[in-house]
Design an enzyme around this catalytic site. Sequence first.
Site, PDB file in Angstrom:
ATOM      1  N   LEU A   6      15.228  34.741  43.830  1.00  0.00           N
ATOM      2  CA  LEU A   6      14.015  34.825  44.638  1.00  0.00           C
ATOM      3  C   LEU A   6      14.297  34.220  46.004  1.00  0.00           C
ATOM      4  O   LEU A   6      14.745  33.072  46.102  1.00  0.00           O
ATOM      5  CB  LEU A   6      12.877  34.052  43.950  1.00  0.00           C
ATOM      6  CG  LEU A   6      11.547  33.903  44.701  1.00  0.00           C
ATOM      7  CD1 LEU A   6      10.909  35.262  44.910  1.00  0.00           C
ATOM      8  CD2 LEU A   6      10.612  32.975  43.940  1.00  0.00           C
ATOM      9  N   GLY A   9      11.011  34.251  53.037  1.00  0.00           N
ATOM     10  CA  GLY A   9      11.234  34.490  54.464  1.00  0.00           C
ATOM     11  C   GLY A   9      12.214  35.603  54.751  1.00  0.00           C
ATOM     12  O   GLY A   9      13.158  35.419  55.522  1.00  0.00           O
ATOM     13  N   GLY A  13      16.153  38.303  60.229  1.00  0.00           N
ATOM     14  CA  GLY A  13      17.314  37.433  60.315  1.00  0.00           C
ATOM     15  C   GLY A  13      18.011  37.056  59.035  1.00  0.00           C
ATOM     16  O   GLY A  13      18.442  37.907  58.247  1.00  0.00           O
ATOM     17  N   SER A 138      19.451  22.574  58.147  1.00  0.00           N
ATOM     18  CA  SER A 138      19.989  22.729  59.498  1.00  0.00           C
ATOM     19  C   SER A 138      20.857  21.515  59.785  1.00  0.00           C
ATOM     20  O   SER A 138      20.693  20.461  59.141  1.00  0.00           O
ATOM     21  CB  SER A 138      18.822  22.779  60.502  1.00  0.00           C
ATOM     22  OG  SER A 138      19.262  22.563  61.830  1.00  0.00           O
ATOM     23  N   TYR A 151      10.621  19.095  64.249  1.00  0.00           N
ATOM     24  CA  TYR A 151      11.385  19.999  63.388  1.00  0.00           C
ATOM     25  C   TYR A 151      12.452  19.229  62.606  1.00  0.00           C
ATOM     26  O   TYR A 151      12.589  19.403  61.387  1.00  0.00           O
ATOM     27  CB  TYR A 151      12.033  21.084  64.247  1.00  0.00           C
ATOM     28  CG  TYR A 151      12.988  21.992  63.512  1.00  0.00           C
ATOM     29  CD1 TYR A 151      12.520  23.002  62.687  1.00  0.00           C
ATOM     30  CD2 TYR A 151      14.366  21.844  63.652  1.00  0.00           C
ATOM     31  CE1 TYR A 151      13.389  23.849  62.021  1.00  0.00           C
ATOM     32  CE2 TYR A 151      15.251  22.680  62.994  1.00  0.00           C
ATOM     33  CZ  TYR A 151      14.765  23.676  62.178  1.00  0.00           C
ATOM     34  OH  TYR A 151      15.629  24.492  61.508  1.00  0.00           O
TER      35      TYR A 151
END
Length: 286
Positions: A6, A9, A13, A138, A151
């Site tokens: 699964l 988003g 991209g 990230s 962020y």
Amino acid sequence: MSKVILVTGTSTGLGISIAVQAAEAGHTVYATMRNLAKRDALDAAAKDAGVAIEVLQLDVQDTASVTAAVDEVIAREGRIDVLVNNAGAGFVRTVEQATEDEIQWVMDVNYMGVVRCTKAVIPQMRKQRSGHIVTISSVGGLVGQPFNEIYCGAKFAVEGMMEAMACYITPNFGINFTVVEPGGIASEFAANALRQIEGTGGILDDEYRPILEAYIGGAQRRQGGGDIYQTSDEVAKVVMECVASETPPIRTRTSKWGEAFCGLKTDLDPDGKKLQAQVFDQFLAT
């Protein structure tokens, strides 16, 4: 071995690249997105690759939506082997300038969205005594960066959550956790972050302006070349290597640049396994 995967988003991209590469590897893929009207790019990529991908609606900001999608996959397949928490959004603005609503939104999409999806799949994976939760973080989840403090704060939170769960859920229930830490991805995500500045009032004429202009100028130059920015397909390949591994890392960077950039924090324990063992020994060993 074929797995049920699964992915959140997947309208743009990296999400598209992960879904397509997973299907190409022979897995059963459920690609999800908040707005199904935006599925054309995914459908086109799947057609070009000659693969079949199931598409479901899932809004990571809506618990009912998350639960419905997870329940649908379990009803159809009887299991979920891998969750890829990919949905996220960039945000470039100082904490001083950002409104509280904006800060809440960044945290909700990037952190609470991961919490909701993870919480939804854990019961099934625990019953199976197997599973793998892969979360796209990230290098900003390891290293704070200018104008990205909100962020980065959300990504730091994600990293802490996954580290904590790995130290006791993995050894007791066989569920693995991996955070994937790209640098820049040359996709709509980076462009959206810059567009978001304009959408939230543009560059304000204050003392931060020359610093922000220098930051944006540097970001635009870096997108034009060098080794910071990767393609979505390159990052997705690292994700699929983690999915295929019998002993996946707890954290991994996706490029040599990322390794060097985060080196002061990761060189002693690049994959996070030493720290996982240390925490287990400190708190749970008998």
